[in-house]
Design a protein around this motif. Structure first.
Motif, PDB file in Angstrom:
ATOM      1  N   VAL A 290      44.556 120.881 -18.716  1.00 45.22           N
ATOM      2  CA  VAL A 290      44.486 120.788 -20.177  1.00 45.22           C
ATOM      3  C   VAL A 290      43.329 119.897 -20.643  1.00 45.22           C
ATOM      4  CG1 VAL A 290      45.702 120.020 -22.242  1.00 45.22           C
ATOM      5  CG2 VAL A 290      46.902 121.380 -20.527  1.00 45.22           C
ATOM      6  N   PRO A 291      43.138 118.688 -20.063  1.00 42.23           N
ATOM      7  CA  PRO A 291      41.978 117.891 -20.476  1.00 42.23           C
ATOM      8  C   PRO A 291      40.639 118.617 -20.283  1.00 42.23           C
ATOM      9  CG  PRO A 291      43.508 116.528 -19.238  1.00 42.23           C
ATOM     10  CD  PRO A 291      43.998 117.939 -19.130  1.00 42.23           C
ATOM     11  N   LEU A 292      40.491 119.325 -19.159  1.00 42.25           N
ATOM     12  CA  LEU A 292      39.249 120.064 -18.922  1.00 42.25           C
ATOM     13  C   LEU A 292      39.117 121.236 -19.886  1.00 42.25           C
ATOM     14  CD1 LEU A 292      38.963 120.115 -15.015  1.00 42.25           C
ATOM     15  CD2 LEU A 292      37.479 118.922 -16.627  1.00 42.25           C
ATOM     16  N   GLN A 293      40.230 121.930 -20.142  1.00 44.42           N
ATOM     17  CA  GLN A 293      40.195 123.052 -21.074  1.00 44.42           C
ATOM     18  C   GLN A 293      39.801 122.582 -22.471  1.00 44.42           C
ATOM     19  OE1 GLN A 293      43.972 124.958 -21.892  1.00 44.42           O
ATOM     20  NE2 GLN A 293      43.029 126.983 -22.021  1.00 44.42           N
TER      21      GLN A 293
ATOM     22  N   GLY B 221      54.874 114.176 -23.235  1.00 48.80           N
ATOM     23  CA  GLY B 221      54.553 113.561 -21.942  1.00 48.80           C
ATOM     24  C   GLY B 221      55.714 113.654 -20.970  1.00 48.80           C
ATOM     25  N   ASP B 222      56.937 113.442 -21.477  1.00 49.58           N
ATOM     26  CA  ASP B 222      58.116 113.564 -20.612  1.00 49.58           C
ATOM     27  C   ASP B 222      58.327 115.018 -20.171  1.00 49.58           C
ATOM     28  OD1 ASP B 222      58.741 110.870 -20.668  1.00 49.58           O
ATOM     29  OD2 ASP B 222      59.993 111.057 -22.461  1.00 49.58           O
ATOM     30  N   ILE B 223      58.063 115.943 -21.069  1.00 47.62           N
ATOM     31  CA  ILE B 223      58.185 117.356 -20.714  1.00 47.62           C
ATOM     32  C   ILE B 223      57.188 117.714 -19.615  1.00 47.62           C
ATOM     33  CG2 ILE B 223      57.943 119.725 -21.529  1.00 47.62           C
ATOM     34  CD1 ILE B 223      60.415 118.380 -22.614  1.00 47.62           C
ATOM     35  N   SER B 224      55.943 117.244 -19.746  1.00 46.32           N
ATOM     36  CA  SER B 224      54.918 117.492 -18.729  1.00 46.32           C
ATOM     37  C   SER B 224      55.310 116.869 -17.393  1.00 46.32           C
ATOM     38  CB  SER B 224      53.567 116.925 -19.183  1.00 46.32           C
ATOM     39  OG  SER B 224      53.103 117.594 -20.332  1.00 46.32           O
ATOM     40  N   LEU B 225      55.935 115.695 -17.461  1.00 46.40           N
ATOM     41  CA  LEU B 225      56.375 115.023 -16.237  1.00 46.40           C
ATOM     42  C   LEU B 225      57.441 115.836 -15.512  1.00 46.40           C
ATOM     43  CD1 LEU B 225      56.028 112.427 -14.559  1.00 46.40           C
ATOM     44  CD2 LEU B 225      57.913 111.427 -15.878  1.00 46.40           C
ATOM     45  N   SER B 226      58.346 116.443 -16.288  1.00 51.66           N
ATOM     46  CA  SER B 226      59.391 117.262 -15.669  1.00 51.66           C
ATOM     47  C   SER B 226      58.792 118.464 -14.936  1.00 51.66           C
ATOM     48  CB  SER B 226      60.401 117.733 -16.722  1.00 51.66           C
ATOM     49  OG  SER B 226      59.844 118.721 -17.571  1.00 51.66           O
ATOM     50  N   LEU B 227      57.691 119.003 -15.441  1.00 51.95           N
ATOM     51  CA  LEU B 227      57.031 120.136 -14.795  1.00 51.95           C
ATOM     52  C   LEU B 227      56.216 119.692 -13.584  1.00 51.95           C
ATOM     53  CD1 LEU B 227      55.798 121.989 -18.021  1.00 51.95           C
ATOM     54  CD2 LEU B 227      57.698 122.667 -16.545  1.00 51.95           C
TER      55      LEU B 227
ATOM     56  N   ALA C 162      46.420 126.630  -6.374  1.00 50.84           N
ATOM     57  CA  ALA C 162      46.156 125.796  -7.549  1.00 50.84           C
ATOM     58  C   ALA C 162      45.487 126.616  -8.650  1.00 50.84           C
ATOM     59  CB  ALA C 162      45.276 124.614  -7.155  1.00 50.84           C
ATOM     60  N   PHE C 163      44.591 127.517  -8.258  1.00 53.80           N
ATOM     61  CA  PHE C 163      43.949 128.397  -9.235  1.00 53.80           C
ATOM     62  C   PHE C 163      44.985 129.288  -9.916  1.00 53.80           C
ATOM     63  CE2 PHE C 163      42.436 132.791  -9.840  1.00 53.80           C
ATOM     64  CZ  PHE C 163      41.572 132.587 -10.910  1.00 53.80           C
ATOM     65  N   SER C 164      45.902 129.846  -9.131  1.00 55.08           N
ATOM     66  CA  SER C 164      46.938 130.717  -9.689  1.00 55.08           C
ATOM     67  C   SER C 164      47.814 129.965 -10.681  1.00 55.08           C
ATOM     68  CB  SER C 164      47.811 131.292  -8.564  1.00 55.08           C
ATOM     69  OG  SER C 164      47.041 132.056  -7.665  1.00 55.08           O
ATOM     70  N   PHE C 165      48.171 128.738 -10.340  1.00 60.35           N
ATOM     71  CA  PHE C 165      49.006 127.932 -11.232  1.00 60.35           C
ATOM     72  C   PHE C 165      48.236 127.566 -12.497  1.00 60.35           C
ATOM     73  CE2 PHE C 165      51.006 124.036 -12.754  1.00 60.35           C
ATOM     74  CZ  PHE C 165      52.345 124.379 -12.704  1.00 60.35           C
ATOM     75  N   SER C 166      46.963 127.214 -12.333  1.00 56.68           N
ATOM     76  CA  SER C 166      46.137 126.799 -13.466  1.00 56.68           C
ATOM     77  C   SER C 166      45.925 127.939 -14.456  1.00 56.68           C
ATOM     78  CB  SER C 166      44.787 126.280 -12.970  1.00 56.68           C
ATOM     79  OG  SER C 166      43.937 125.951 -14.045  1.00 56.68           O
ATOM     80  N   ILE C 167      45.648 129.136 -13.942  1.00 53.25           N
ATOM     81  CA  ILE C 167      45.322 130.246 -14.837  1.00 53.25           C
ATOM     82  C   ILE C 167      46.555 130.674 -15.640  1.00 53.25           C
ATOM     83  CG2 ILE C 167      45.757 132.198 -13.269  1.00 53.25           C
ATOM     84  CD1 ILE C 167      43.126 133.420 -14.301  1.00 53.25           C
TER      85      ILE C 167
ATOM     86  N   VAL D   4      47.664 118.444  -8.940  1.00 56.26           N
ATOM     87  CA  VAL D   4      46.383 117.975  -9.479  1.00 56.26           C
ATOM     88  C   VAL D   4      45.868 118.941 -10.539  1.00 56.26           C
ATOM     89  CG1 VAL D   4      43.971 117.489  -8.918  1.00 56.26           C
ATOM     90  CG2 VAL D   4      45.783 116.709  -7.386  1.00 56.26           C
ATOM     91  N   ALA D   5      45.969 120.260 -10.249  1.00 55.74           N
ATOM     92  CA  ALA D   5      45.491 121.268 -11.208  1.00 55.74           C
ATOM     93  C   ALA D   5      46.249 121.177 -12.529  1.00 55.74           C
ATOM     94  CB  ALA D   5      45.643 122.672 -10.609  1.00 55.74           C
ATOM     95  N   ALA D   6      47.576 120.935 -12.449  1.00 60.93           N
ATOM     96  CA  ALA D   6      48.387 120.840 -13.664  1.00 60.93           C
ATOM     97  C   ALA D   6      48.010 119.621 -14.501  1.00 60.93           C
ATOM     98  CB  ALA D   6      49.867 120.775 -13.302  1.00 60.93           C
ATOM     99  N   GLU D   7      47.637 118.535 -13.825  1.00 58.88           N
ATOM    100  CA  GLU D   7      47.311 117.309 -14.534  1.00 58.88           C
ATOM    101  C   GLU D   7      45.940 117.360 -15.205  1.00 58.88           C
ATOM    102  OE1 GLU D   7      49.307 114.529 -15.032  1.00 58.88           O
ATOM    103  OE2 GLU D   7      50.811 115.946 -14.326  1.00 58.88           O
ATOM    104  N   ILE D   8      44.990 118.090 -14.598  1.00 54.91           N
ATOM    105  CA  ILE D   8      43.618 118.078 -15.139  1.00 54.91           C
ATOM    106  C   ILE D   8      43.276 119.318 -15.950  1.00 54.91           C
ATOM    107  CG2 ILE D   8      42.845 116.649 -13.201  1.00 54.91           C
ATOM    108  CD1 ILE D   8      41.460 119.130 -12.056  1.00 54.91           C
TER     109      ILE D   8
END
Length: 539
Positions: free
Chosen positions: A488-491, A96-102, A338-343, A482-486
């Motif tokens: 993984v849960p959506l995937q 969680g801390d690693i994800s927060l840093s990103l 956001a799409f580019s970052f998500s993919i 927003v894309a980074a936060e959602i």
């Protein structure tokens, strides 16, 4: 005649020069032949050492430096990913801390350019480049020696702030040195550099982590930051000209009005004192201050020194998004980023979980997306300029920014289809070669469209290009956060097939908004410009 075209506020020009935010032609009428105020295209105001007429070699040096600097932004967001497991282990922290840093890095990188943009409109581009790159280099060095995750997160935020300037100010720098009909191509070349980040970042990060440890990643960024800082310090000549900055001119006008009001009050006080001294004797001079407006000496105008305190970054930001055409084009720009970052984020996860690829192999696969993006950026930019030139010739030599968006139509049909193709290739776990093909196509087509929207944002906001691009960066950062936060849960819940089918639908929405701006944007833009002019005249 040259003096009448300049936007430098001489004493007479304070009263007689009127700026018009126009995107078509420069209209100049001689003050000797007409009593009407001179109408200027602020982008073509006469300046000393005009960057637009620099040699191609000099312009290419500027383009090369800012492109190299823009790679920082692309690399930083992805280069840490291969090292996350090692950082988590050595610093005794959580995922969680690693994800927060990103996530915080992306959020700050997207929104801090609003501040850099405001500073660049007062202090110039070079000052911002040097300070921001120094900030980035300092943050990278501290991350490299960090012993706690808290310090890593804090310095990643500092990195995000430092690396964010070149994206917004870089596009404004290109607007400083290139004419509108050249910008599509040059924007494509400039933007191709940070597009390599999502693919080169994992490769470089994976190799350095495996060979030398996670700290080597950030020492690499320190070295890169030092090289870029030296290039800006020794080779870069500032392209900013205050005569062509609407932000600078508006701030200067406010300062001059305040100065004139202060002088008028002083004069009024002197007249009152003189009246009391002569005790009612007849005066030869008029007491009506408004009837005899104070003329500011040229020396007083030269003495006006604007500072960062004179600029509030938020009114220009609100001014950009208050225009319907800007708001409508910023949404698809944010969605595409956001799409580019998500993919890039979810593809690395898919390759690790289902194809058993390590960091280096994952980076090599993602290189297909990076190559597609670079090709789409360069070719899309050239096609954008070609389309603008063709439509301008057909319109009697008159162009307007919305013409450029016509170039996006060729990619609109294929982008949603390629996204759906990627979705189900990953969902069905087919051969990785098919994944590479779909990554190339989605990168190529999405950035083909994005390059034209970025050039449009610059062209449609004459005299405030850095603010416009900073606002675009803010939309991108928020969308990517927003894309980074959602993602993984959506995937995890609906798989790559469901996730990227949803993204295909969002790409259709983005394309519809671009078409709306193409056909209605000119009317909206001109109406907004007229309202802004009326507000300015009323002050």
């Amino acid at each position: 005649m040259a003096e009448s075209q300049s936007t430098t506020l001489s004493p007479m020009e304070v009263q007689s020069v009127e700026f018009h935010d126009t995107d078509t032609q420069t209209h100049v009428s001689s003050s000797k032949l007409s009593n009407e105020p001179i109408k200027l295209d602020i982008e073509h105001a006469v300046v000393e050492d005009d960057p637009r007429i620099w040699s191609n070699t000099k312009k290419n040096v500027v383009l090369f430096i800012i492109s190299g600097a823009s790679m920082i932004a692309g690399l930083c967001a992805n280069i840490q990913n291969p090292a996350n497991a090692q950082i988590e282990q050595q610093l005794h922290t959580s995922s969680g801390d690693i994800s927060l840093s990103l996530s915080l890095f992306i959020l700050i990188q997207g929104n801090f350019p609003v501040i850099w943009s405001a500073i660049s409109e007062i202090k110039g581009r070079k000052t911002v480049y040097l300070f921001s790159v120094a900030l980035f280099t300092l943050g990278s060095a501290i991350v490299a020696v960090s012993r706690t995750i808290g310090l890593v997160i804090g310095m990643r935020i500092l990195q995000g702030a430092g690396s964010s300037a070149v994206i917004a100010i870089g596009a404004a720098t290109l607007a400083d040195i290139y004419e509108p009909h050249q910008r599509g191509t040059m924007m494509g070349v400039f933007y191709s550099a940070p597009l390599l980040g999502p693919s080169l970042g994992p490769i470089i990060g994976g190799a350095l982590t495996q060979g030398l440890g996670w700290r080597a990643i950030f020492w690499f960024l320190v070295i890169w930051g030092g090289i870029i800082f030296s290039a800006f310090l020794l080779l870069f000549k500032d392209t900013f000209r205050k005569e062509r900055s609407m932000t600078y001119q508006n701030v200067l006008k406010r300062r001059l009005r305040a100065q004139r009001l202060s002088e008028a009050k002083d004069e009024s006080r002197k007249i009152s004192e003189k009246e009391s001294q002569v005790n009612g004797e007849n005066q030869t001079g008029s007491k009506d201050i408004e009837a005899q407006p104070t003329v500011i000496p040229a020396s007083a105008i030269r003495d006006v020194k604007l500072s960062i305190a004179d600029v509030n970054p938020f009114p220009p930001y609100l001014s950009i998004i208050s225009r319907k055409n800007n708001f409508a084009i910023l949404i698809p720009s944010g969605l595409i980023f956001a799409f580019s970052f998500s993919i890039a984020y979810t593809c690395a996860r898919t390759l690790s979980m289902y194809y058993n690829y390590d960091a280096l192999k994952t980076g090599l696969v993602l290189l297909a997306y990076g190559i597609g993006s670079v090709a789409g950026s360069i070719l899309g930019g050239r096609w954008s300029d070609r389309t603008l030139a063709r439509l301008k010739a057909a319109n009697g030599g008159i162009s307007f920014p919305e013409m450029r968006l016509e170039s996006t139509k060729v990619a609109m049909v294929w982008l949603p289809l390629s996204v759906i193709g990627y979705a189900w290739v990953c969902q069905e776990r087919v051969n990785v070669a098919a994944v590479c093909v779909m990554l190339f196509l989605t990168g190529f087509l999405s950035i083909w469209i994005y390059t034209s929207t970025l050039a449009y944002i610059v062209d449609a906001n004459t005299g405030r290009s850095s603010t416009a691009v900073a606002t675009n960066s803010s939309f991108r950062g928020l969308s990517a956060f927003v894309a980074a936060e959602i993602a993984v849960p959506l995937q995890d819940s609906i798989g790559d097939g469901g996730l990227y089918t949803l993204w295909a639908g969002l790409m259709v929405v983005a394309e519809c908004l671009i078409l709306l701006v193409l056909y209605r944007g000119r009317k909206w833009r001109e109406a907004s410009a007229e309202r802004e002019k009326q507000k300015l005249d009323a002050k």
